[in-house]
Write a protein that holds these residues in place. Structure first.
Motif, PDB file in Angstrom:
ATOM      1  N   PHE A  56      25.213  -5.912 -19.511  1.00  0.00           N
ATOM      2  CA  PHE A  56      24.381  -6.692 -18.597  1.00  0.00           C
ATOM      3  C   PHE A  56      24.327  -8.135 -19.072  1.00  0.00           C
ATOM      4  CE2 PHE A  56      22.961  -2.318 -18.593  1.00  0.00           C
ATOM      5  CZ  PHE A  56      22.830  -2.020 -17.240  1.00  0.00           C
ATOM      6  N   ALA A  57      24.359  -9.067 -18.130  1.00  0.00           N
ATOM      7  CA  ALA A  57      24.281 -10.484 -18.466  1.00  0.00           C
ATOM      8  C   ALA A  57      22.830 -10.878 -18.694  1.00  0.00           C
ATOM      9  CB  ALA A  57      24.877 -11.325 -17.346  1.00  0.00           C
ATOM     10  N   ALA A  58      22.559 -11.481 -19.855  1.00  0.00           N
ATOM     11  CA  ALA A  58      21.206 -11.915 -20.199  1.00  0.00           C
ATOM     12  C   ALA A  58      21.222 -13.417 -20.446  1.00  0.00           C
ATOM     13  CB  ALA A  58      20.699 -11.183 -21.438  1.00  0.00           C
ATOM     14  N   ALA A  59      20.320 -14.134 -19.817  1.00  0.00           N
ATOM     15  CA  ALA A  59      20.236 -15.577 -20.007  1.00  0.00           C
ATOM     16  C   ALA A  59      19.970 -15.899 -21.473  1.00  0.00           C
ATOM     17  CB  ALA A  59      19.134 -16.161 -19.131  1.00  0.00           C
ATOM     18  N   VAL A  60      20.568 -16.968 -21.948  1.00  0.00           N
ATOM     19  CA  VAL A  60      20.381 -17.389 -23.332  1.00  0.00           C
ATOM     20  C   VAL A  60      19.053 -18.135 -23.431  1.00  0.00           C
ATOM     21  CG1 VAL A  60      21.339 -18.714 -25.249  1.00  0.00           C
ATOM     22  CG2 VAL A  60      22.868 -17.589 -23.613  1.00  0.00           C
ATOM     23  N   GLU A  61      18.165 -17.641 -24.266  1.00  0.00           N
ATOM     24  CA  GLU A  61      16.865 -18.274 -24.429  1.00  0.00           C
ATOM     25  C   GLU A  61      17.015 -19.637 -25.108  1.00  0.00           C
ATOM     26  OE1 GLU A  61      14.456 -15.623 -26.643  1.00  0.00           O
ATOM     27  OE2 GLU A  61      14.473 -14.030 -25.118  1.00  0.00           O
ATOM     28  N   PRO A  62      16.107 -20.565 -24.816  1.00  0.00           N
ATOM     29  CA  PRO A  62      16.167 -21.870 -25.495  1.00  0.00           C
ATOM     30  C   PRO A  62      16.170 -21.694 -27.011  1.00  0.00           C
ATOM     31  CG  PRO A  62      14.560 -21.922 -23.704  1.00  0.00           C
ATOM     32  CD  PRO A  62      15.003 -20.492 -23.836  1.00  0.00           C
ATOM     33  N   GLY A  63      17.128 -22.330 -27.632  1.00  0.00           N
ATOM     34  CA  GLY A  63      17.251 -22.207 -29.083  1.00  0.00           C
ATOM     35  C   GLY A  63      17.929 -20.933 -29.536  1.00  0.00           C
ATOM     36  N   GLY A  64      18.413 -20.117 -28.595  1.00  0.00           N
ATOM     37  CA  GLY A  64      19.012 -18.840 -28.962  1.00  0.00           C
ATOM     38  C   GLY A  64      20.524 -18.812 -28.943  1.00  0.00           C
ATOM     39  N   SER A  65      21.154 -19.963 -28.758  1.00  0.00           N
ATOM     40  CA  SER A  65      22.617 -19.983 -28.680  1.00  0.00           C
ATOM     41  C   SER A  65      23.284 -19.618 -29.996  1.00  0.00           C
ATOM     42  CB  SER A  65      23.101 -21.358 -28.206  1.00  0.00           C
ATOM     43  OG  SER A  65      22.706 -22.361 -29.110  1.00  0.00           O
ATOM     44  N   TRP A  66      22.526 -19.651 -31.106  1.00  0.00           N
ATOM     45  CA  TRP A  66      23.097 -19.291 -32.405  1.00  0.00           C
ATOM     46  C   TRP A  66      23.619 -17.859 -32.403  1.00  0.00           C
ATOM     47  CZ3 TRP A  66      20.659 -15.243 -34.991  1.00  0.00           C
ATOM     48  CH2 TRP A  66      19.376 -14.914 -34.550  1.00  0.00           C
ATOM     49  N   ARG A  67      23.018 -16.996 -31.567  1.00  0.00           N
ATOM     50  CA  ARG A  67      23.436 -15.601 -31.522  1.00  0.00           C
ATOM     51  C   ARG A  67      24.839 -15.439 -30.920  1.00  0.00           C
ATOM     52  NH1 ARG A  67      19.517 -11.684 -31.724  1.00  0.00           N
ATOM     53  NH2 ARG A  67      20.662 -10.448 -30.180  1.00  0.00           N
ATOM     54  N   LEU A  68      25.336 -16.473 -30.268  1.00  0.00           N
ATOM     55  CA  LEU A  68      26.623 -16.385 -29.584  1.00  0.00           C
ATOM     56  C   LEU A  68      27.755 -17.029 -30.376  1.00  0.00           C
ATOM     57  CD1 LEU A  68      25.457 -17.144 -25.930  1.00  0.00           C
ATOM     58  CD2 LEU A  68      25.513 -14.966 -27.167  1.00  0.00           C
ATOM     59  N   ARG A  69      27.491 -17.390 -31.616  1.00  0.00           N
ATOM     60  CA  ARG A  69      28.539 -17.959 -32.467  1.00  0.00           C
ATOM     61  C   ARG A  69      29.321 -16.837 -33.155  1.00  0.00           C
ATOM     62  NH1 ARG A  69      27.760 -23.516 -33.352  1.00  0.00           N
ATOM     63  NH2 ARG A  69      26.878 -24.334 -31.407  1.00  0.00           N
ATOM     64  N   SER A  70      30.496 -17.165 -33.618  1.00  0.00           N
ATOM     65  CA  SER A  70      31.415 -16.170 -34.192  1.00  0.00           C
ATOM     66  C   SER A  70      30.790 -15.359 -35.316  1.00  0.00           C
ATOM     67  CB  SER A  70      32.675 -16.867 -34.718  1.00  0.00           C
ATOM     68  OG  SER A  70      33.373 -17.525 -33.681  1.00  0.00           O
ATOM     69  N   THR A  71      29.959 -15.998 -36.126  1.00  0.00           N
ATOM     70  CA  THR A  71      29.354 -15.344 -37.292  1.00  0.00           C
ATOM     71  C   THR A  71      28.553 -14.105 -36.917  1.00  0.00           C
ATOM     72  OG1 THR A  71      29.179 -17.536 -38.283  1.00  0.00           O
ATOM     73  CG2 THR A  71      27.930 -15.766 -39.329  1.00  0.00           C
TER      74      THR A  71
ATOM     75  N   PRO B   7      18.157 -20.793 -40.943  1.00  0.00           N
ATOM     76  CA  PRO B   7      17.202 -21.780 -41.483  1.00  0.00           C
ATOM     77  C   PRO B   7      17.489 -23.196 -41.012  1.00  0.00           C
ATOM     78  CG  PRO B   7      18.724 -21.016 -43.181  1.00  0.00           C
ATOM     79  CD  PRO B   7      18.928 -20.130 -41.999  1.00  0.00           C
ATOM     80  N   GLU B   8      18.758 -23.493 -40.731  1.00  0.00           N
ATOM     81  CA  GLU B   8      19.125 -24.830 -40.263  1.00  0.00           C
ATOM     82  C   GLU B   8      19.747 -24.713 -38.879  1.00  0.00           C
ATOM     83  OE1 GLU B   8      21.693 -26.677 -43.036  1.00  0.00           O
ATOM     84  OE2 GLU B   8      20.290 -26.543 -44.721  1.00  0.00           O
ATOM     85  N   PRO B   9      19.447 -25.650 -37.998  1.00  0.00           N
ATOM     86  CA  PRO B   9      20.029 -25.598 -36.645  1.00  0.00           C
ATOM     87  C   PRO B   9      21.548 -25.709 -36.707  1.00  0.00           C
ATOM     88  CG  PRO B   9      18.991 -27.730 -37.049  1.00  0.00           C
ATOM     89  CD  PRO B   9      18.601 -26.839 -38.187  1.00  0.00           C
ATOM     90  N   LEU B  10      22.203 -24.966 -35.820  1.00  0.00           N
ATOM     91  CA  LEU B  10      23.658 -25.003 -35.786  1.00  0.00           C
ATOM     92  C   LEU B  10      24.141 -26.326 -35.208  1.00  0.00           C
ATOM     93  CD1 LEU B  10      24.504 -21.402 -34.537  1.00  0.00           C
ATOM     94  CD2 LEU B  10      24.650 -22.286 -36.855  1.00  0.00           C
ATOM     95  N   ALA B  11      25.264 -26.755 -35.706  1.00  0.00           N
ATOM     96  CA  ALA B  11      25.850 -27.995 -35.194  1.00  0.00           C
ATOM     97  C   ALA B  11      26.429 -27.756 -33.805  1.00  0.00           C
ATOM     98  CB  ALA B  11      26.933 -28.467 -36.162  1.00  0.00           C
ATOM     99  N   ALA B  12      26.894 -28.808 -33.188  1.00  0.00           N
ATOM    100  CA  ALA B  12      27.547 -28.711 -31.885  1.00  0.00           C
ATOM    101  C   ALA B  12      28.781 -27.823 -32.007  1.00  0.00           C
ATOM    102  CB  ALA B  12      27.937 -30.108 -31.415  1.00  0.00           C
ATOM    103  N   PRO B  13      29.350 -27.392 -30.886  1.00  0.00           N
ATOM    104  CA  PRO B  13      30.555 -26.552 -30.958  1.00  0.00           C
ATOM    105  C   PRO B  13      31.584 -27.154 -31.908  1.00  0.00           C
ATOM    106  CG  PRO B  13      29.823 -26.752 -28.689  1.00  0.00           C
ATOM    107  CD  PRO B  13      28.942 -27.657 -29.504  1.00  0.00           C
ATOM    108  N   PRO B  14      32.197 -26.320 -32.738  1.00  0.00           N
ATOM    109  CA  PRO B  14      33.115 -26.840 -33.764  1.00  0.00           C
ATOM    110  C   PRO B  14      34.371 -27.459 -33.166  1.00  0.00           C
ATOM    111  CG  PRO B  14      33.269 -24.453 -33.648  1.00  0.00           C
ATOM    112  CD  PRO B  14      32.117 -24.843 -32.772  1.00  0.00           C
ATOM    113  N   ALA B  15      34.820 -28.523 -33.796  1.00  0.00           N
ATOM    114  CA  ALA B  15      36.068 -29.172 -33.384  1.00  0.00           C
ATOM    115  C   ALA B  15      37.267 -28.515 -34.051  1.00  0.00           C
ATOM    116  CB  ALA B  15      36.031 -30.658 -33.733  1.00  0.00           C
ATOM    117  N   ARG B  16      37.004 -27.795 -35.142  1.00  0.00           N
ATOM    118  CA  ARG B  16      38.071 -27.079 -35.827  1.00  0.00           C
ATOM    119  C   ARG B  16      37.488 -25.865 -36.529  1.00  0.00           C
ATOM    120  NH1 ARG B  16      41.605 -29.780 -38.739  1.00  0.00           N
ATOM    121  NH2 ARG B  16      41.171 -31.792 -37.767  1.00  0.00           N
ATOM    122  N   LEU B  17      38.337 -24.884 -36.779  1.00  0.00           N
ATOM    123  CA  LEU B  17      37.920 -23.680 -37.488  1.00  0.00           C
ATOM    124  C   LEU B  17      38.070 -23.903 -38.992  1.00  0.00           C
ATOM    125  CD1 LEU B  17      39.655 -20.997 -35.235  1.00  0.00           C
ATOM    126  CD2 LEU B  17      37.277 -21.764 -35.163  1.00  0.00           C
TER     127      LEU B  17
END
Length: 388
Positions: free
Chosen positions: A9-24, A123-133
């Protein structure tokens, strides 16, 4: 993934919750940029071009689907890409405007720790989408895919091809490029979203509930009521009149009644079975069941035969793994006054042997089935139909 059918099911990303969608965090998600699993052997720009218009495909979704009995697939993700051009979806069948890739890693690897990631906010906010891996591979500023090309002026901005370099130039790199050339870093941040990307959602996975209670018991009164209701509804659909079914049938002769009884074709039955299958959870966008229960087809037309599904390059057969439902279209913001991206269902088949000793990305097979001309498509809000 568990045994049995699982639903996404598609769930809207909560404000400040985009960290859960990173590769880690090994996400399952729709839209945005891909959260790559392995950092080596990413599909290149040529592999991610539409098979019809040859333009770059956008990332559609990824599904984290590890295989517990395979040490080499302790981490395993499937990535689906889709063309943004509506005209490319006119024809059904294989690939065309779609492609799917599989990547897997053992528990011990060079990219992720063996222990699962923490569930709490970093503990620290994630940076913008990475420019390189971390491997050094550069990513396109627009789509987040492999970006082997760079801006000829600043030599900092990476792109998968000329099309996305031109888009980024119009979207603001024209001005930022001057600052980067002068040595500034503030203009180098990649915007989280842009017009090329599909809207981003987290995909939540839940097991499909059985049709009947686990103990197999069924209330006979409820069962009879359901049968009576179903029969009444069917009769009303057949007469297609505003009056009651009994009044309509009184005015029909035997020949007409027989013709009406034959009107329910095999196509009607398949589409009705599809609607009944999703009625309990009408907002599902994914049905997953690797090697088990097959896909739920929306039509009797254009169902692939065994010979239509190519074997894997390793020689093994490909088996059904999951399907993408038409309800996903409601989340993609692709409706337009003219032609729109459309499908009945997208069915993904993967290598039965799950080959791939290295960490490279391997292309799998995807089949697009459309609704038949005679069947009504699902409403924009499928829950509205299920409540009738």
């Amino acid at each position: 993934m568990a045994t049995g059918v699982e639903l996404g099911f598609a769930a809207a990303v909560e404000p400040g919750g985009s960290w859960r969608l990173r590769s880690t965090y090994f996400p399952s998600k729709v839209g945005g940029r891909p959260a790559w699993l392995g950092e080596a052997g990413l599909p290149g720009p040529a592999a991610l071009r539409c098979g019809r218009c040859q333009k770059p495909c956008a990332f559609l979704l990824q599904l984290y689907a590890p295989l517990p009995d395979r040490p080499d697939a302790f981490h395993r993700t499937l990535f689906v890409f889709a063309c943004r051009g509506a005209a490319c979806y006119r024809l059904p069948g294989p690939r065309g405007p779609l492609c799917v890739f599989r990547n897997q890693l053992p528990r011990q690897n060079d990219t992720y720790p063996e222990e699962p990631p923490p569930e709490e906010l970093p503990p620290e906010p994630l940076a913008a989408p990475p420019a390189r891996l971390r491997s050094g591979a550069t990513l396109c500023r627009v789509c987040g895919c492999l970006g082997p090309g760079t801006c000829g002026r600043c030599r900092r901005a990476a792109y998968c091809g000329r099309e996305h370099q031109e888009l980024d130039w119009r979207w603001g790199h024209r001005g930022a490029c001057r600052q980067l050339t002068a040595g500034g870093d503030s203009a180098d941040a990649i915007p989280e979203h842009n017009e090329f990307l599909f809207p981003e959602y987290e995909v939540l996975i839940e097991p499909e509930e059985p049709e009947f209670p686990a103990d197999g018991s069924v209330d006979t009164n409820d069962e009879q009521e359901a049968v009576d209701t179903s029969k009444g509804r069917k009769e009303q659909e057949e007469v297609g009149a505003t009056g009651s079914a009994s009044e309509a049938f009184q005015s029909l002769d035997e020949e007409t009644l027989e013709a009406m009884a034959k009107h329910e074709t095999e196509e009607d039955k398949i589409f009705q079975a599809f609607k009944e299958q999703i009625a309990a959870e009408p907002e599902q966008i994914i049905r997953y069941c690797r090697g088990g229960k097959g896909p739920v087809w929306v039509s009797g037309e254009n169902i692939p035969k065994e010979e239509d599904i190519p074997d894997c390059l390793c020689g093994a057969k490909r088996i059904f793994e999951f399907q993408i439902m038409p309800q996903l279209l409601n989340h993609l913001e692709v409706d337009s006054l003219g032609e729109s991206i459309d499908w009945g269902t997208l069915v993904v088949y993967t290598c039965a042997d799950n080959c791939g000793e290295s960490s490279e990305y391997l292309e799998e097979f995807i089949w697009k089935q459309d609704f038949s001309a005679g069947s009504a498509q699902l409403p924009a809000n499928p829950s509205a139909e299920s409540s009738e």
